[in-house]
Design a protein around this motif. Structure first.
Motif, mmCIF file in Angstrom:
data_model
loop_
_atom_site.group_PDB
_atom_site.id
_atom_site.type_symbol
_atom_site.label_atom_id
_atom_site.label_comp_id
_atom_site.label_asym_id
_atom_site.label_seq_id
_atom_site.Cartn_x
_atom_site.Cartn_y
_atom_site.Cartn_z
ATOM 1 N N TYR A 1 10.342 -3.603 -8.729
ATOM 2 C CA TYR A 1 10.618 -5.718 -8.113
ATOM 3 C C TYR A 1 9.683 -5.727 -7.456
ATOM 4 O O TYR A 1 8.671 -7.073 -7.402
ATOM 5 N N GLU A 2 9.928 -4.924 -5.745
ATOM 6 C CA GLU A 2 9.226 -4.898 -4.592
ATOM 7 C C GLU A 2 7.829 -5.076 -5.006
ATOM 8 O O GLU A 2 6.694 -5.930 -4.466
ATOM 9 N N TYR A 3 7.758 -3.733 -5.606
ATOM 10 C CA TYR A 3 5.749 -3.369 -6.392
ATOM 11 C C TYR A 3 5.193 -4.566 -7.130
ATOM 12 O O TYR A 3 3.657 -5.009 -6.544
ATOM 13 N N ILE A 4 5.736 -5.089 -8.207
ATOM 14 C CA ILE A 4 5.020 -6.319 -8.507
ATOM 15 C C ILE A 4 4.997 -7.397 -8.676
ATOM 16 O O ILE A 4 4.049 -8.305 -8.279
ATOM 17 N N ILE A 5 5.684 -7.904 -7.304
ATOM 18 C CA ILE A 5 5.605 -9.265 -6.683
ATOM 19 C C ILE A 5 4.838 -8.846 -5.367
ATOM 20 O O ILE A 5 3.529 -10.085 -5.582
ATOM 21 N N LEU A 6 4.831 -7.827 -4.468
ATOM 22 C CA LEU A 6 3.333 -7.898 -3.561
ATOM 23 C C LEU A 6 2.018 -7.965 -4.793
ATOM 24 O O LEU A 6 0.716 -7.860 -4.578
ATOM 25 N N LYS A 7 1.858 -7.005 -5.660
ATOM 26 C CA LYS A 7 0.530 -6.656 -6.203
ATOM 27 C C LYS A 7 0.389 -7.766 -7.101
ATOM 28 O O LYS A 7 -1.335 -8.674 -7.535
ATOM 29 N N ARG B 1 18.786 -17.111 -15.204
ATOM 30 C CA ARG B 1 18.148 -15.882 -15.032
ATOM 31 C C ARG B 1 16.433 -15.964 -15.464
ATOM 32 O O ARG B 1 16.428 -15.165 -14.438
ATOM 33 N N GLN B 2 15.625 -16.869 -15.282
ATOM 34 C CA GLN B 2 14.680 -16.279 -14.377
ATOM 35 C C GLN B 2 13.828 -15.224 -14.968
ATOM 36 O O GLN B 2 12.929 -14.453 -14.784
ATOM 37 N N LYS B 3 14.056 -15.459 -16.538
ATOM 38 C CA LYS B 3 13.247 -14.290 -16.834
ATOM 39 C C LYS B 3 11.409 -14.463 -16.636
ATOM 40 O O LYS B 3 11.702 -14.759 -17.397
ATOM 41 N N ILE B 4 11.090 -13.592 -16.049
ATOM 42 C CA ILE B 4 9.903 -13.300 -16.462
ATOM 43 C C ILE B 4 9.179 -12.598 -17.884
ATOM 44 O O ILE B 4 9.941 -11.864 -18.291
ATOM 45 N N ASP B 5 8.184 -12.874 -18.301
ATOM 46 C CA ASP B 5 7.801 -11.884 -19.411
ATOM 47 C C ASP B 5 7.324 -10.675 -19.092
ATOM 48 O O ASP B 5 6.775 -10.126 -18.216
ATOM 49 N N PHE B 6 7.815 -9.777 -20.094
ATOM 50 C CA PHE B 6 7.943 -8.424 -19.882
ATOM 51 C C PHE B 6 6.247 -8.307 -20.003
ATOM 52 O O PHE B 6 6.040 -6.985 -19.557
ATOM 53 N N SER B 7 5.792 -8.927 -20.959
ATOM 54 C CA SER B 7 4.346 -8.238 -21.378
ATOM 55 C C SER B 7 3.421 -9.041 -20.102
ATOM 56 O O SER B 7 2.824 -8.010 -19.141
ATOM 57 N N ASP B 8 3.948 -9.771 -18.528
ATOM 58 C CA ASP B 8 3.033 -9.972 -17.486
ATOM 59 C C ASP B 8 3.733 -9.037 -16.537
ATOM 60 O O ASP B 8 2.634 -8.447 -15.793
ATOM 61 N N GLU B 9 4.787 -8.418 -16.640
ATOM 62 C CA GLU B 9 5.086 -7.363 -15.936
ATOM 63 C C GLU B 9 4.245 -6.663 -16.270
ATOM 64 O O GLU B 9 3.930 -5.819 -14.845
ATOM 65 N N LEU B 10 4.427 -5.624 -17.002
ATOM 66 C CA LEU B 10 3.895 -4.603 -17.507
ATOM 67 C C LEU B 10 1.729 -4.869 -17.219
ATOM 68 O O LEU B 10 1.643 -3.766 -17.297
ATOM 69 N N GLY B 11 1.795 -5.904 -17.684
ATOM 70 C CA GLY B 11 0.230 -6.021 -17.159
ATOM 71 C C GLY B 11 0.436 -5.964 -15.973
ATOM 72 O O GLY B 11 -1.424 -4.966 -15.360
ATOM 73 N N ILE B 12 0.663 -6.554 -15.398
ATOM 74 C CA ILE B 12 0.687 -6.286 -13.197
ATOM 75 C C ILE B 12 0.795 -4.195 -13.027
ATOM 76 O O ILE B 12 -0.114 -3.879 -12.594
ATOM 77 N N LEU B 13 1.464 -4.523 -13.659
ATOM 78 C CA LEU B 13 1.237 -2.670 -13.461
ATOM 79 C C LEU B 13 0.500 -2.082 -14.138
ATOM 80 O O LEU B 13 -0.239 -0.527 -13.349
ATOM 81 N N SER B 14 -0.068 -1.938 -14.897
ATOM 82 C CA SER B 14 -1.333 -1.324 -15.318
ATOM 83 C C SER B 14 -2.668 -1.597 -14.827
ATOM 84 O O SER B 14 -3.445 -1.142 -14.947
ATOM 85 N N MET B 15 -2.691 -3.757 -14.296
ATOM 86 C CA MET B 15 -4.127 -2.958 -12.696
ATOM 87 C C MET B 15 -4.414 -2.170 -11.914
ATOM 88 O O MET B 15 -3.017 -2.068 -11.545
ATOM 89 N N ARG B 16 -5.621 -2.201 -12.070
ATOM 90 C CA ARG B 16 -6.398 -1.447 -10.963
ATOM 91 C C ARG B 16 -6.745 -2.264 -9.809
ATOM 92 O O ARG B 16 -7.598 -3.357 -10.221
ATOM 93 N N LEU C 1 0.996 -0.930 -0.084
ATOM 94 C CA LEU C 1 0.111 0.529 -0.103
ATOM 95 C C LEU C 1 0.555 1.213 0.663
ATOM 96 O O LEU C 1 0.541 2.206 -0.610
ATOM 97 N N SER C 2 2.064 1.840 0.541
ATOM 98 C CA SER C 2 2.817 2.508 0.806
ATOM 99 C C SER C 2 3.485 2.827 -0.342
ATOM 100 O O SER C 2 4.008 4.095 -1.257
ATOM 101 N N LEU C 3 3.886 1.512 -1.110
ATOM 102 C CA LEU C 3 4.472 1.651 -2.441
ATOM 103 C C LEU C 3 3.912 1.830 -3.686
ATOM 104 O O LEU C 3 3.702 2.936 -4.345
#
Length: 187
Positions: free
Chosen positions: A146-152, A172-187, A120-122
Motif C-alpha cells: 500500500y505504502e509503496y504504491i501510494i508513494l510511487k 470499498r473504494q477499490k482501485i483498478d488492479f491494472s492501475d496498481e500493477l501498472g504503477i508497480l511495473s513503472m521504472r 526510496l527505502s521501500l
C-alpha cells in the motif's frame, strides 16, 4: 535530515538518520513483531490527513516502540499543523531499568522529504529482495505494498482512480488492479 530504512540481516531492520552533523542508526528485531509496519501506519495516517487537507487531527502525536534484544527505542511522532514539519523524537530505553531514558534524536523533517525517503527505502528493498524475499528476510511482515504504491504513484504523478460501484458499496473504494500493477511495473 535523511532517513533510510533497510533490512540489515535476517529478521533485523534498521532506521538510519543522516545529517551534516549526526548519524544515528537504530534497529528492531522481528522477534518483537512487525513494528516497522506499525511505524509506517503512523506515518501514513499523517500522509492521508495532509493529503485530504484535514486539520481537525492537529496537533497530532503518537508513539511506536521498537524493541531489540538489549535496548528499546521509543519513537514519538508529532505534527502541529498541516503546514508544519514532522517532528521525530527517539528515546533509548532499557528493558531492564525503567528509570533509564536517553534522547537520541529530536529532529524536524519536512513531510515531502520524509515520504520521499520512505519511498526510496521501500524501492530499494523491493529491488534487493522482491516481494517473496522481503517476507523471507523480514520474517514477520509482508512487503508494504500500500505504502509503496501510494508513494510511487505520487512520485510518478499518476492518479489512482476508484472503480465505479453502486452507492451502498462506496466504502470499498477499490482501485483498478491494472492501475496498481501498472504503477508497480513503472521504472
Amino acid at each position: 535530515m535523511q532517513v533510510k530504512f533497510r533490512i540489515e540481516t535476517l529478521g533485523y531492520i534498521v532506521a538510519e538518520f543522516l545529517s551534516d552533523t549526526k548519524r544515528l542508526k537504530i534497529g528492531h528485531s522481528s522477534n518483537y513483531g512487525d513494528k516497522f509496519q506499525e511505524l509506517l501506519n503512523k506515518f501514513f495516517f499523517i500522509y492521508e490527513i495532509v493529503k485530504e487537507n484535514n486539520s481537525i487531527y492537529f496537533p497530532y502525536s503518537t508513539d511506536v516502540l521498537w524493541q531489540d534484544d538489549f535496548i528499546n527505542y521509543k519513537w514519538n511522532i508529532n505534527m502541529n499543523s498541516l503546514d508544519s514539519c514532522i517532528n521525530i523524537k527517539i528515546d533509548e530505553l532499557s528493558p531492564s531499568n525503567s528509570e533509564y531514558k536517553e534522547e537520541l534524536l529530536n529532529a524536524n523533517i519536512k513531510k515531502e522529504a520524509l515520504f520521499d525517503d520512505i519511498y526510496l527505502s521501500l524501492d530499494e528493498a523491493l529491488m534487493d529482495f522482491g516481494l517473496v524475499g522481503y517476507k523471507k528476510k523480514w520474517e514477520v511482515g509482508n512487503f508494504p505494498m500500500y505504502e509503496y504504491i501510494i508513494l510511487k504513484s505520487a512520485r510518478k504523478e499518476v492518479d489512482l482512480f476508484n472503480i465505479s460501484c453502486i452507492e451502498e458499496a462506496e466504502w470499498r473504494q477499490k482501485i483498478d488492479f491494472s492501475d496498481e500493477l501498472g504503477i508497480l511495473s513503472m521504472r
